[in-house]
Design a protein around this motif. Structure first.
Motif, PDB file in Angstrom:
ATOM      1  N   ARG A 205       0.488  -1.751  -0.314  1.00 25.77           N
ATOM      2  CA  ARG A 205       0.341  -0.225  -0.314  1.00 25.77           C
ATOM      3  C   ARG A 205       0.853   1.189  -0.026  1.00 25.77           C
ATOM      4  O   ARG A 205       0.380   2.683  -1.066  1.00 25.77           O
ATOM      5  CB  ARG A 205      -0.942  -0.406   0.966  1.00 25.77           C
ATOM      6  CG  ARG A 205      -1.941  -1.247   1.722  1.00 25.77           C
ATOM      7  CD  ARG A 205      -2.726  -1.186   2.172  1.00 25.77           C
ATOM      8  NE  ARG A 205      -2.679  -1.078   2.697  1.00 25.77           N
ATOM      9  CZ  ARG A 205      -2.391  -2.872   3.991  1.00 25.77           C
ATOM     10  NH1 ARG A 205      -2.799  -3.874   2.999  1.00 25.77           N
ATOM     11  NH2 ARG A 205      -2.310  -3.128   5.365  1.00 25.77           N
ATOM     12  N   ALA A 206       2.170   1.550   0.723  1.00 27.11           N
ATOM     13  CA  ALA A 206       2.826   2.419   0.745  1.00 27.11           C
ATOM     14  C   ALA A 206       3.273   2.904  -0.792  1.00 27.11           C
ATOM     15  O   ALA A 206       2.939   3.762  -1.171  1.00 27.11           O
ATOM     16  CB  ALA A 206       4.106   2.253   1.390  1.00 27.11           C
ATOM     17  N   VAL A 207       3.587   1.712  -1.153  1.00 28.59           N
ATOM     18  CA  VAL A 207       4.011   1.532  -3.084  1.00 28.59           C
ATOM     19  C   VAL A 207       3.356   2.202  -3.701  1.00 28.59           C
ATOM     20  O   VAL A 207       3.148   2.707  -4.217  1.00 28.59           O
ATOM     21  CB  VAL A 207       4.896   0.184  -3.224  1.00 28.59           C
ATOM     22  CG1 VAL A 207       5.212   0.709  -4.984  1.00 28.59           C
ATOM     23  CG2 VAL A 207       6.510   0.270  -2.628  1.00 28.59           C
ATOM     24  N   SER A 208       2.030   1.771  -3.450  1.00 29.36           N
ATOM     25  CA  SER A 208       0.757   2.296  -4.162  1.00 29.36           C
ATOM     26  C   SER A 208       0.952   4.064  -4.268  1.00 29.36           C
ATOM     27  O   SER A 208       1.013   4.447  -5.406  1.00 29.36           O
ATOM     28  CB  SER A 208      -0.839   1.755  -4.052  1.00 29.36           C
ATOM     29  OG  SER A 208      -1.693   2.397  -4.483  1.00 29.36           O
ATOM     30  N   SER A 209       1.214   3.879  -2.580  1.00 29.72           N
ATOM     31  CA  SER A 209       0.545   5.781  -2.516  1.00 29.72           C
ATOM     32  C   SER A 209       2.019   6.494  -3.133  1.00 29.72           C
ATOM     33  O   SER A 209       1.700   7.606  -4.147  1.00 29.72           O
ATOM     34  CB  SER A 209       0.581   6.260  -0.773  1.00 29.72           C
ATOM     35  OG  SER A 209      -0.069   5.596  -0.432  1.00 29.72           O
ATOM     36  N   PHE A 210       3.161   6.508  -3.022  1.00 28.76           N
ATOM     37  CA  PHE A 210       4.440   6.385  -3.858  1.00 28.76           C
ATOM     38  C   PHE A 210       3.854   6.462  -5.235  1.00 28.76           C
ATOM     39  O   PHE A 210       5.091   7.415  -5.657  1.00 28.76           O
ATOM     40  CB  PHE A 210       5.806   5.714  -3.644  1.00 28.76           C
ATOM     41  CG  PHE A 210       5.984   5.515  -1.771  1.00 28.76           C
ATOM     42  CD1 PHE A 210       5.659   6.616  -0.958  1.00 28.76           C
ATOM     43  CD2 PHE A 210       7.303   4.573  -1.379  1.00 28.76           C
ATOM     44  CE1 PHE A 210       5.896   6.361   0.333  1.00 28.76           C
ATOM     45  CE2 PHE A 210       7.242   4.445  -0.156  1.00 28.76           C
ATOM     46  CZ  PHE A 210       6.782   5.481   0.383  1.00 28.76           C
ATOM     47  N   SER A 211       3.873   5.815  -6.059  1.00 30.97           N
ATOM     48  CA  SER A 211       3.901   5.219  -7.369  1.00 30.97           C
ATOM     49  C   SER A 211       2.157   6.964  -7.729  1.00 30.97           C
ATOM     50  O   SER A 211       2.558   7.517  -9.555  1.00 30.97           O
ATOM     51  CB  SER A 211       2.793   4.185  -7.702  1.00 30.97           C
ATOM     52  OG  SER A 211       3.700   3.260  -7.816  1.00 30.97           O
ATOM     53  N   GLU A 212       1.652   7.094  -7.041  1.00 32.75           N
ATOM     54  CA  GLU A 212       0.548   8.045  -7.038  1.00 32.75           C
ATOM     55  C   GLU A 212       1.728   9.329  -7.847  1.00 32.75           C
ATOM     56  O   GLU A 212       1.371  10.922  -7.743  1.00 32.75           O
ATOM     57  CB  GLU A 212      -0.418   8.018  -6.498  1.00 32.75           C
ATOM     58  CG  GLU A 212      -1.666   7.262  -6.780  1.00 32.75           C
ATOM     59  CD  GLU A 212      -2.233   6.978  -5.480  1.00 32.75           C
ATOM     60  OE1 GLU A 212      -2.861   8.446  -5.157  1.00 32.75           O
ATOM     61  OE2 GLU A 212      -3.746   5.772  -5.352  1.00 32.75           O
ATOM     62  N   ILE A 213       1.901  10.036  -6.368  1.00 31.56           N
ATOM     63  CA  ILE A 213       3.098  10.491  -5.776  1.00 31.56           C
ATOM     64  C   ILE A 213       4.485  10.628  -6.885  1.00 31.56           C
ATOM     65  O   ILE A 213       4.629  12.432  -7.806  1.00 31.56           O
ATOM     66  CB  ILE A 213       3.749  10.936  -4.569  1.00 31.56           C
ATOM     67  CG1 ILE A 213       2.778  10.367  -3.168  1.00 31.56           C
ATOM     68  CG2 ILE A 213       4.624  12.196  -4.298  1.00 31.56           C
ATOM     69  CD1 ILE A 213       3.394  10.388  -1.905  1.00 31.56           C
ATOM     70  N   VAL A 214       4.613   9.893  -7.648  1.00 33.83           N
ATOM     71  CA  VAL A 214       5.647   9.806  -8.592  1.00 33.83           C
ATOM     72  C   VAL A 214       5.025  10.711 -10.143  1.00 33.83           C
ATOM     73  O   VAL A 214       5.784  10.932 -10.711  1.00 33.83           O
ATOM     74  CB  VAL A 214       6.147   8.849  -9.003  1.00 33.83           C
ATOM     75  CG1 VAL A 214       6.572   8.940 -10.195  1.00 33.83           C
ATOM     76  CG2 VAL A 214       7.176   8.765  -7.397  1.00 33.83           C
ATOM     77  N   ARG A 215       3.718   9.743 -10.092  1.00 34.80           N
ATOM     78  CA  ARG A 215       2.619  10.551 -11.755  1.00 34.80           C
ATOM     79  C   ARG A 215       2.801  11.317 -11.660  1.00 34.80           C
ATOM     80  O   ARG A 215       2.633  12.244 -12.058  1.00 34.80           O
ATOM     81  CB  ARG A 215       2.014   9.365 -11.174  1.00 34.80           C
ATOM     82  CG  ARG A 215       1.639   8.196 -11.866  1.00 34.80           C
ATOM     83  CD  ARG A 215       1.319   7.378 -12.334  1.00 34.80           C
ATOM     84  NE  ARG A 215      -0.026   6.979 -11.312  1.00 34.80           N
ATOM     85  CZ  ARG A 215       0.181   5.663 -10.360  1.00 34.80           C
ATOM     86  NH1 ARG A 215       0.414   4.622 -10.788  1.00 34.80           N
ATOM     87  NH2 ARG A 215      -1.402   6.131  -9.908  1.00 34.80           N
ATOM     88  N   ALA A 216       2.090  11.768 -10.172  1.00 39.02           N
ATOM     89  CA  ALA A 216       1.623  13.774  -9.732  1.00 39.02           C
ATOM     90  C   ALA A 216       2.876  14.377 -10.162  1.00 39.02           C
ATOM     91  O   ALA A 216       2.946  15.469 -10.857  1.00 39.02           O
ATOM     92  CB  ALA A 216       0.613  13.694  -8.588  1.00 39.02           C
TER      93      ALA A 216
END
Length: 302
Positions: free
Chosen positions: A175-186
């Motif tokens: 779940r943390a990696v998923s949150s990180f991916s959203e931050i990277v895309r933004a």
């Protein structure tokens, strides 16, 4: 009496001979093109000289106006004069291309500053947390600064807090990696703002300039049909104005393509730094999870 009449006739003969010898020389010096007969040289010496003087008087005024009319027209073919004398459509094309070129250089300055500042801040933040042992220590090292790395740390702490009491470390990390991916895309979307403008200008400016050229040449041919002449001096200004539109289109397109490729490389380097920051936050979260489970096992053993 006979002697006197003989002397008079001899003098008259000598005078006629002298006049016959002198008259051809004077006629050749005054009228080079003409070669009058000896019999008429004595009778018409004064009427032969005005004829050559009349010919230059008629030819000179005809040749001088043509050179005077052509020279100023050639001097006036400057870019500004061609722009002012162009058709309304061609003017609109030139103004649009000039505005696109201005946008290209504006994006170059703005994105260069933005990428330089963002990369410098992220490198400094990564150095500060390089010796941190937990998420809390990393946040204390960074302080209250805003940036991409504090966002990663905040997301990791939020996920750890919301997953308290759960025994699955793999689920927390996922779940943390998923949150990180959203931050990277933004962050990737934010950092690429303006590059779409460069791509559009680089791909469409040559065709816009070509449209102005075609329109200008069409007007030039219409002018040829109206003036009913094929003189190059009539069509040269219109063709020059049309080609100026293509030149401005290339001036706008070539820098846009070069700057776009430059920013593509810079953006890729910056996103690699963002990935490093994401990995650093993930490693700190993993250490915190291992410590929490290790302390739980030690308490259970006691």
């Amino acid at each position: 009496m006979k002697i006197m009449s003989f002397q008079a006739s001899l003098a008259a003969a000598l005078m006629l001979a002298a006049a016959w010898l002198v008259s051809p020389v004077s006629a050749q010096t005054q009228t080079p093109p003409a070669a009058p007969a000896p019999a008429q040289a004595t009778a018409q010496p004064a009427t032969a000289s005005p004829a050559p003087a009349a010919a230059p008087a008629v030819v000179a005024p005809v040749a001088k106006p043509d050179a005077a009319a052509i020279a100023p027209a050639m001097k006036e073919l400057s870019p500004w004069v061609m722009f002012m004398s162009a058709d309304v459509i061609v003017k609109a094309v030139m103004i649009g291309l000039a505005f696109a070129s201005l946008m290209t250089w504006t994006v170059l300055i703005a994105k260069s500053i933005e990428l330089s500042v963002a990369s410098g801040k992220l490198r400094s933040a990564l150095k500060k947390i390089s010796e941190a042992r937990s998420l809390a220590e990393a946040q204390m090292a960074l302080g209250a600064k805003q940036g991409i790395l504090p966002s990663f740390l905040a997301a990791a702490l939020r996920e750890a807090r919301m997953s308290a009491g759960l025994s699955s470390d793999a689920g927390i990390k996922e779940r943390a990696v998923s949150s990180f991916s959203e931050i990277v895309r933004a962050e990737a979307r934010r950092i690429r703002v303006g590059m779409g403008v460069l791509a559009t200008i680089g791909s469409t400016s040559p065709f816009v300039g070509l449209f102005g050229t075609v329109w200008g040449i069409m007007n030039s041919f219409i002018g040829i049909s109206k003036s009913q002449t094929t003189n190059l001096a009539v069509v040269a200004p219109g063709i020059a104005e049309a080609l100026l539109a293509t030149a401005i289109g290339l001036v706008a397109a070539i820098p846009a393509v070069i700057i776009y490729n430059h920013f593509s490389r810079m953006t890729k380097s910056y996103l690699e730094l963002v990935s490093r920051a994401s990995g650093a936050a993930g490693r700190l979260l993993s250490r915190d999870l291992d410590r929490s489970h290790g302390s739980a096992h030690s308490r259970a053993a006691e």
